[in-house]
Scaffold this active site. Structure first.
Site, PDB file in Angstrom:
ATOM      1  N   GLY A  22       0.810  -1.222   0.000  1.00  0.00           N
ATOM      2  CA  GLY A  22       0.000   0.000   0.000  1.00  0.00           C
ATOM      3  C   GLY A  22       0.834   1.259   0.000  1.00  0.00           C
ATOM      4  CB  ALA A  23       4.213   1.970  -1.316  1.00  0.00           C
ATOM      5  CB  SER A  24       0.040   4.038  -4.241  1.00  0.00           C
ATOM      6  OG  SER A  24       1.000   3.502  -5.123  1.00  0.00           O
TER       7      SER A  24
ATOM      8  CG  ASN B 204       0.268   1.000   4.906  1.00  0.00           C
ATOM      9  OD1 ASN B 204      -0.236   1.576   5.865  1.00  0.00           O
ATOM     10  ND2 ASN B 204       0.236   1.503   3.669  1.00  0.00           N
TER      11      ASN B 204
ATOM     12  CB  SER C 202      -8.230   0.277  12.127  1.00  0.00           C
ATOM     13  OG  SER C 202      -9.192   1.268  12.436  1.00  0.00           O
TER      14      SER C 202
ATOM     15  CE1 TYR D  34     -10.083  -0.546   7.286  1.00  0.00           C
ATOM     16  CE2 TYR D  34     -11.009   0.240   9.359  1.00  0.00           C
ATOM     17  CZ  TYR D  34      -9.969   0.198   8.447  1.00  0.00           C
ATOM     18  OH  TYR D  34      -8.813   0.906   8.693  1.00  0.00           O
TER      19      TYR D  34
ATOM     20  CB  ALA E 151     -14.778  -8.606  10.684  1.00  0.00           C
TER      21      ALA E 151
ATOM     22  CE  LYS F 285      -7.080  -2.349   8.286  1.00  0.00           C
ATOM     23  NZ  LYS F 285      -5.663  -2.414   7.825  1.00  0.00           N
TER      24      LYS F 285
END
Length: 239
Positions: free
Chosen positions: A12-14, A83, A135, A148, A150, A152
């Site tokens: 997820g570097a972008s 990430n 999160s 989301y 669940a 995380k």
């Protein structure tokens, strides 16, 4: 190029958080394998110590191919930062099964599969660091975020289990439970809702990427070698 410089795989570097981490890690002298899905946003220029790798994290074959490509370029993987993440919102009784499945695949299954590819290399080197970016929503829940939350939340169990499995090999596994930050997914939230969110945070403000990079710097430091299976709560006091 220094052969002993550690190699970081960052997914997820972008995105907003990923871009900030990319710049931070590059400044610290790490060699970077930066993942993107569809469009590479080069927060740091590609070069001898920075390479971009594309993969759809819903696809296990693409994940495996990407990690093989990283090893072909660098010959090692020392640090994995999971990430990448998505949020598919909807009330639990209305959420599409496809949105649920996609959230689990990217937010939970992908970190597991990426770790599976990295762990043998880390074990052979007798050292490694895995950081799972989770999160506060996975701890507290939030209306409309069942998939989301669940996915995380699942990262916390994965972190604790892998930490116990890998402790004997010099590999630590920890997670970051991010609160509401001023970049990333928050950009899709209305100004009105952002103000309501701030009111719920004891510090009355959103977090910055400096909070995240400071935590990552600690987890990657020699002084954190006794710190594993833990969750750093970066939430401004929100629980």
């Amino acid at each position: 190029m220094e052969k002993d410089k550690k190699v970081v795989v960052l997914t997820g570097a972008s995105g907003g958080v990923g871009a900030a981490l990319s710049v931070f890690l590059a400044e610290k002298g790490y060699r970077l394998a930066l993942h993107y899905n569809e469009h590479a946003i080069e927060s740091v220029p590609e070069g001898e110590d920075v390479h971009y790798f594309q993969a759809d994290l819903r696809d296990s074959e693409q994940i495996s191919a990407m990690m093989d490509a990283v090893l072909a370029v660098y010959g090692r993987i020392d640090i994995l930062i999971n990430n990448a993440g998505i949020s598919r919102n909807g009330m639990s009784w209305k959420l599409d099964e496809e949105d649920w499945s996609e959230s689990i695949l990217i937010n939970l299954t992908a970190p597991f599969l990426l770790s599976q590819k990295a762990i043998p290399v880390m074990r052979s080197n007798g050292w490694g660091r895995i950081i799972n970016v989770s999160s506060v929503v996975g701890q507290t829940g939030f209306i409309g975020t069942s998939a989301y939350a669940a996915s995380k939340s699942g990262l916390f169990g994965l972190t604790k289990t892998m930490a116990k499995e890998l402790a004997a090999f010099g590999i630590t596994v920890n997670s970051l439970a991010l609160g509401y930050m001023d970049t990333g997914m928050i950009t899709g939230v209305s100004e009105e809702l952002q103000e309501e969110i701030k009111k719920q945070i004891p510090l009355k403000r959103l977090g910055t990427t400096d909070v995240i990079t400071t935590a990552v710097e600690f987890l990657l430091s020699d002084g954190a070698d006794y710190y594993t299976g833990q969750t750093l709560n970066l939430n401004g006091g929100l629980h």
